[in-house]
Enzyme design. Structure first.
Site, mmCIF file in Angstrom:
data_model
loop_
_atom_site.group_PDB
_atom_site.id
_atom_site.type_symbol
_atom_site.label_atom_id
_atom_site.label_comp_id
_atom_site.label_asym_id
_atom_site.label_seq_id
_atom_site.Cartn_x
_atom_site.Cartn_y
_atom_site.Cartn_z
ATOM 1 N N HIS A 1 0.850 -1.188 0.000
ATOM 2 C CA HIS A 1 0.000 0.000 0.000
ATOM 3 C C HIS A 1 0.886 1.239 0.000
ATOM 4 O O HIS A 1 1.819 1.348 0.804
ATOM 5 C CB HIS A 1 -0.911 0.022 1.230
ATOM 6 N N SER A 2 0.622 2.182 -0.891
ATOM 7 C CA SER A 2 1.291 3.478 -0.896
ATOM 8 C C SER A 2 2.813 3.304 -0.960
ATOM 9 O O SER A 2 3.338 2.754 -1.935
ATOM 10 C CB SER A 2 0.842 4.272 0.326
ATOM 11 N N MET A 3 3.558 3.761 0.047
ATOM 12 C CA MET A 3 5.004 3.575 0.036
ATOM 13 C C MET A 3 5.362 2.098 -0.077
ATOM 14 O O MET A 3 6.352 1.737 -0.737
ATOM 15 C CB MET A 3 5.629 4.161 1.310
ATOM 16 N N ALA B 1 3.774 -0.105 -1.743
ATOM 17 C CA ALA B 1 3.630 -0.465 -3.154
ATOM 18 C C ALA B 1 4.856 -0.021 -3.943
ATOM 19 O O ALA B 1 5.328 -0.737 -4.833
ATOM 20 C CB ALA B 1 2.362 0.170 -3.722
ATOM 21 N N HIS C 1 -7.486 6.925 0.019
ATOM 22 C CA HIS C 1 -6.166 6.313 -0.074
ATOM 23 C C HIS C 1 -6.044 5.057 0.788
ATOM 24 O O HIS C 1 -5.337 4.119 0.432
ATOM 25 C CB HIS C 1 -5.128 7.354 0.356
#
Length: 287
Positions: free
Chosen positions: A101-103, A105, A263
Site C-alpha cells: 500500500h502506498s510507500m 507499493a 487512499h
C-alpha cells in the site's frame, strides 16, 4: 469472525523487525508492506479476507514495533528493499509475492523490477512510483535535507494527552483515514510518554529525502517488471488524479481496478476491504 494473527520478531543482521503473520503455514508466501508512517496493522481488515495465503505484514524500520535505524542511518526507499529481501531470507522464502500500500507499493515495485527472480506477483493499493526530482533540482534538495538533519536534535514529537487526540490528528494526516482506521493504526503506532502519548515512528522519517529518483528512473522500474501485477486505484486516493497516470498505465501490462474510497480504502471500513479483496483473491488464486 475470530482471526488468528501471530506477532513475530525477525532478527536481521542489522536490525530487528516486527510483523503480523496471517494464514496457514503452507499458504502461498506474501510479504505485505504498509505506507509511510503507518504500520503492519494497516492490513488488519484485508489480510483475513485473502484465504490460502501466508501473509507476513511487516512493520518497516522506524515504524510500529520494528527497531529504528542506528544513528547516522537513513530511510531511503532502497534501504527498505534490502530489508524486505532479508525478511524473506529469514522466513526461508526464495520466491514470494508482495502486497503493498502506498510507500509499500513503491518498495514492492522497486524490488520486483530489481530482483524479478524472487517476486512472483505484485498486488498494489494506491501506490506505484515515488515522488521524483530532476537533476537540476538535486543541489537544492540536498541542501534542504542537510539543513533538516542538522535541525533534527531540536525537533520534538507531538505529545497527546489521550489516545483520542492522537487518533484525531491521524485522521487529518497524510492520506486521511476514517476514525476506525486511525484507531487501528494508533493501537500499534502509539507509545506512552510523560504527559500522554506520542508516535513510535522515528522522527527521521519526516525529513526530506536527500536524493530522489528522476522520473526516467521511476518509469524504468515500472517497465522492468515482468511478473503479473494487480493495481487498485482509489477514486479519492493519491494516484487517481496524478497528472499523466492514465497515460503511464496504458503502456503497462497491469490489471487496473478503480474502486470507490480514499487512499486507505482497504482499512477505512469493511466495505472497502471486501472490495479490494475481491480484486486480489482471483489474482492470487491464479498463481
Amino acid at each position: 469472525m475470530t482471526v488468528q494473527v501471530e506477532e513475530i520478531r525477525l532478527n536481521l543482521p542489522h536490525i530487528e523487525m516486527a510483523a503480523h503473520l496471517y494464514g496457514p503455514e503452507d499458504g502461498h508466501p506474501v510479504i505485505a508492506l504498509h505506507g509511510w508512517l503507518d504500520n503492519a496493522a494497516t492490513f488488519t481488515r484485508l489480510a483475513p479476507l485473502l484465504p490460502g495465503l501466508r501473509i507476513l505484514a511487516l512493520d518497516f524500520a522506524g515504524h510500529g514495533y520494528s527497531a529504528h535505524r542506528p544513528a547516522g542511518g537513513n530511510y531511503l526507499l532502497w534501504e527498505n528493499v534490502l530489508d524486505v529481501l532479508l525478511v524473506a531470507q529469514a522466513m526461508g522464502w526464495e520466491r514470494f509475492s508482495l502486497l503493498g500500500h502506498s510507500m509499500g507499493a513503491i518498495v514492492s515495485v522497486m524490488l520486483a523490477a530489481a530482483m524479478p527472480e524472487r517476486v512472483e506477483r505484485l498486488a498494489l493499493i494506491d501506490g506505484l512510483m515515488p515522488y521524483t526530482g530532476e537533476a537540476d533540482q538535486a543541489p537544492e534538495k540536498l541542501g534542504e535535507a542537510l539543513r533538516a538533519q542538522l535541525a533534527l536534535p531540536n525537533k520534538r514529537k507531538p505529545v497527546y494527552a489521550d489516545v483520542q487526540l492522537a487518533v484525531n490528528a491521524r485522521m487529518k494526516g497524510v492520506g486521511s483515514v476514517s476514525r476506525e482506521a486511525a484507531e487501528i493504526l494508533a493501537r500499534r503506532g502509539l507509545m506512552p510518554v510523560a504527559g500522554g502519548y506520542t508516535w513510535r515512528s522515528d522522527s527521521r522519517l519526516t525529513l526530506a529525502s536527500p536524493v530522489r529518483l528522476t522520473r526516467a528512473h521511476a518509469v524504468a522500474f515500472l517497465r522492468k517488471i515482468s511478473c503479473p501485477v494487480s493495481l487498485v486505484l482509489a477514486e479519492q486516493g493519491m494516484l487517481h488524479h496524478e497528472p499523466n497516470i492514465q497515460t503511464l498505465l496504458q503502456g503497462l501490462p497491469f490489471d487496473v481496478h478503480t474502486l470507490a474510497g480514499g487512499h486507505h480504502l482497504h482499512l477505512d471500513d469493511d466495505t472497502g476491504a471486501r472490495a479490494v479483496a475481491d480484486c486480489f483473491k482471483p489474482f492470487f488464486a491464479s498463481a
